[in-house]
Design an enzyme around this catalytic site. Structure first.
Site, PDB file in Angstrom:
ATOM      1  CG  ASP A 121      49.475  22.514  24.886  1.00  0.00           C
ATOM      2  OD1 ASP A 121      49.189  22.215  23.699  1.00  0.00           O
ATOM      3  OD2 ASP A 121      50.093  21.748  25.644  1.00  0.00           O
TER       4      ASP A 121
ATOM      5  CD  GLU B 100      51.711  17.677  21.504  1.00  0.00           C
ATOM      6  OE1 GLU B 100      52.259  16.721  20.951  1.00  0.00           O
ATOM      7  OE2 GLU B 100      52.366  18.546  22.126  1.00  0.00           O
ATOM      8  CD  GLU B 101      54.493  20.879  23.985  1.00  0.00           C
ATOM      9  OE1 GLU B 101      55.172  19.918  24.380  1.00  0.00           O
ATOM     10  OE2 GLU B 101      54.723  21.496  22.936  1.00  0.00           O
TER      11      GLU B 101
ATOM     12  CG  HIS C 101      50.108  21.468  20.385  1.00  0.00           C
ATOM     13  ND1 HIS C 101      50.802  22.205  21.311  1.00  0.00           N
ATOM     14  CD2 HIS C 101      51.052  20.815  19.659  1.00  0.00           C
ATOM     15  CE1 HIS C 101      52.099  22.004  21.161  1.00  0.00           C
ATOM     16  NE2 HIS C 101      52.293  21.174  20.151  1.00  0.00           N
TER      17      HIS C 101
ATOM     18  CG  ASP D  83      53.324  19.629  17.159  1.00  0.00           C
ATOM     19  OD1 ASP D  83      53.988  20.662  17.371  1.00  0.00           O
ATOM     20  OD2 ASP D  83      52.960  18.855  18.062  1.00  0.00           O
TER      21      ASP D  83
ATOM     22  CG  ASP E 179      56.126  22.617  20.210  1.00  0.00           C
ATOM     23  OD1 ASP E 179      55.031  22.258  19.770  1.00  0.00           O
ATOM     24  OD2 ASP E 179      56.813  21.920  20.989  1.00  0.00           O
TER      25      ASP E 179
ATOM     26  CG  HIS F 187      59.729  21.972  24.574  1.00  0.00           C
ATOM     27  ND1 HIS F 187      59.431  20.695  24.981  1.00  0.00           N
ATOM     28  CD2 HIS F 187      58.791  22.283  23.655  1.00  0.00           C
ATOM     29  CE1 HIS F 187      58.355  20.253  24.331  1.00  0.00           C
ATOM     30  NE2 HIS F 187      57.955  21.196  23.513  1.00  0.00           N
TER      31      HIS F 187
END
Ligand SMILES: [Zn+2]
Length: 411
Positions: free
Chosen positions: A83, A178-179, A81, A201, A144, A384
């Protein structure tokens, strides 16, 4: 012997991470943020440049491409992903590379109080001599899942430059959003056209994940009786007090994210808004098993009914909607994708580890929609947040795994 991918991975990851492509759950558009298309347009250009076929940017914001096969076999999809997580600042990311990590404390140029140590994060202690990539202290890094993107782009570039490397037809998909749980468009399974797929991922080297939570969302609306507090005696029914009662009645010592681990699920209040007249509470329900998930929904409904019964003048509704399901339900019917990933890892000297994920992936939705899709490691750590880091050598192992899979699939 595998070729050395480290420098290409460092180049790709640092370039991709510097591009802000954060998603936004509050935006109704698709993709949720237009900046994600900056990444997508770059990938279209780079895929075309390395000679990938059928390079497309779909109107739902996913980039698709084909790597032609050399031999007949299953068509395999590979996903990452583009994003990055909305939970932390992602604009102005300044990736930097710490060459030949010496095992010491890593400090940050833009945040003097911040430090990353092997004492706090033992996995870092295993990476002596590795090239470690971090952000500068005020943003997340975005490994990520830019790591997944860099790994797949590197593997694709290598395969297209080496037409003799045996492989079946491969399909690449780079997804947005995705997030925020909106990465898999209903059209994706058909457009991908893969027999099965993998997301890149995951975290530490060896991870091959094929169990995720099953997830429901619950919306509780409490309507009280609103009246001027000066004339309220015996008349006011406060929705806020009833909301407090509901939260207090839930099993907070045994069924919340902070009091559970391993295979135990939870009920988690994620949002509460409103006033004395009406309160709206959002809960996420999580469990690895269908029965356990249904029991959590039933418990929440039962508590709502109980509180409504104690105050007949109030109205309480509890609406439960499915989010995603444990991919194991589908994979256990046909474990081929998991077995293949395990064999491909062992073929390059990596012992695979399959631990249930206390969350979901794009692969959970995709699996449910008919494309079995386990999740593979990239090396990303502390995602994150500002301490996010990754080893370039771990990413190189993931790239090797991708190539090993394409060989193994022909056996
Ligand atoms: Zn991710």
């Amino acid at each position: 012997m595998m070729p050395e991918f480290t420098e290409e991975l460092i180049d790709r990851l640092t370039r991709y991470c510097a591009i802000d492509s954060q998603s936004d759950a509050s935006s109704p558009s698709r993709p949720s943020t237009a900046i994600q298309l900056d990444m997508q347009r770059l990938l279209v250009e780079e895929l075309t440049g390395i000679g990938a076929q059928d390079v497309t940017l779909t109107d739902y914001g996913t980039v698709l491409a084909t790597i032609p096969g050399t031999d007949p076999g299953p068509t395999i999809g590979f996903l990452a992903h583009v994003d990055t997580a909305p939970q932390f600042n992602a604009s102005g990311v300044k990736p930097r590379v710490i060459r030949g990590y010496n095992g010491g404390t890593i400090t940050y140029p833009d945040a003097p109080d911040l430090s990353l140590t092997p004492d706090d994060f033992p996995y870092l202690g295993e990476k002596l001599g590795h090239d470690i990539i971090t952000a500068s202290g005020t943003t997340l890094l975005g490994a990520d899942d830019k790591a997944g993107v860099a790994i797949l782009m590197t593997a694709a570039r290598h395969l297209l430059a080496n037409p003799d490397h045996p492989r079946p037809t491969l399909r690449l998909a780079f997804t947005p959003d995705e997030e925020i749980g909106r990465g898999v468009d209903p059209r994706l399974p058909a457009d991908l056209g893969a027999d099965f797929a993998y997301t890149f991922d995951g975290g530490r080297v060896g991870e091959v994940e094929y169990e995720t939570f099953s997830a429901d969302l619950a919306m509780v609306t409490i309507t009280g009786v609103s009246i001027h507090p000066g004339f309220a005696t015996g008349k006011l029914v406060s929705a806020i007090q009833l909301a407090a009662k509901l939260l207090q009645t839930l099993p907070q010592a045994t069924m919340t994210p902070d009091t559970t681990a391993g295979r135990d699920g939870f009920i988690h209040a994620t949002d509460m808004e409103g006033d004395a007249a009406e309160m709206r509470l959002t809960f996420i329900l999580r469990d690895f098993e269908r029965d356990g998930l249904a029991a959590k929904g039933a418990l929440l409904k039962q508590l709502c009914t109980g509180i409504a019964a104690s105050e007949p003048r109030a109205t309480i509704t509890c609406q439960i909607t499915p989010q995603y399901r444990n991919m194991r339900y589908w994979l256990e019917d046909d474990m081929t994708p998991v077995t293949l990933a395990h064999d491909a890892a062992r073929a390059i000297g990596i012992e695979p580890v399959s631990i249930p994920i206390r969350g979901g992936t794009d692969g959970s939705r995709l699996t449910e929609m008919g494309v079995p899709c386990p999740n593979l490691f990239t090396g990303m750590q502390n995602i994150h947040g500002p301490l996010e880091w990754i080893s370039a050598q771990d990413m190189a192992r993931a790239t090797e795994l991708c190539l090993s899979l394409t060989r193994q699939a022909l056996k």
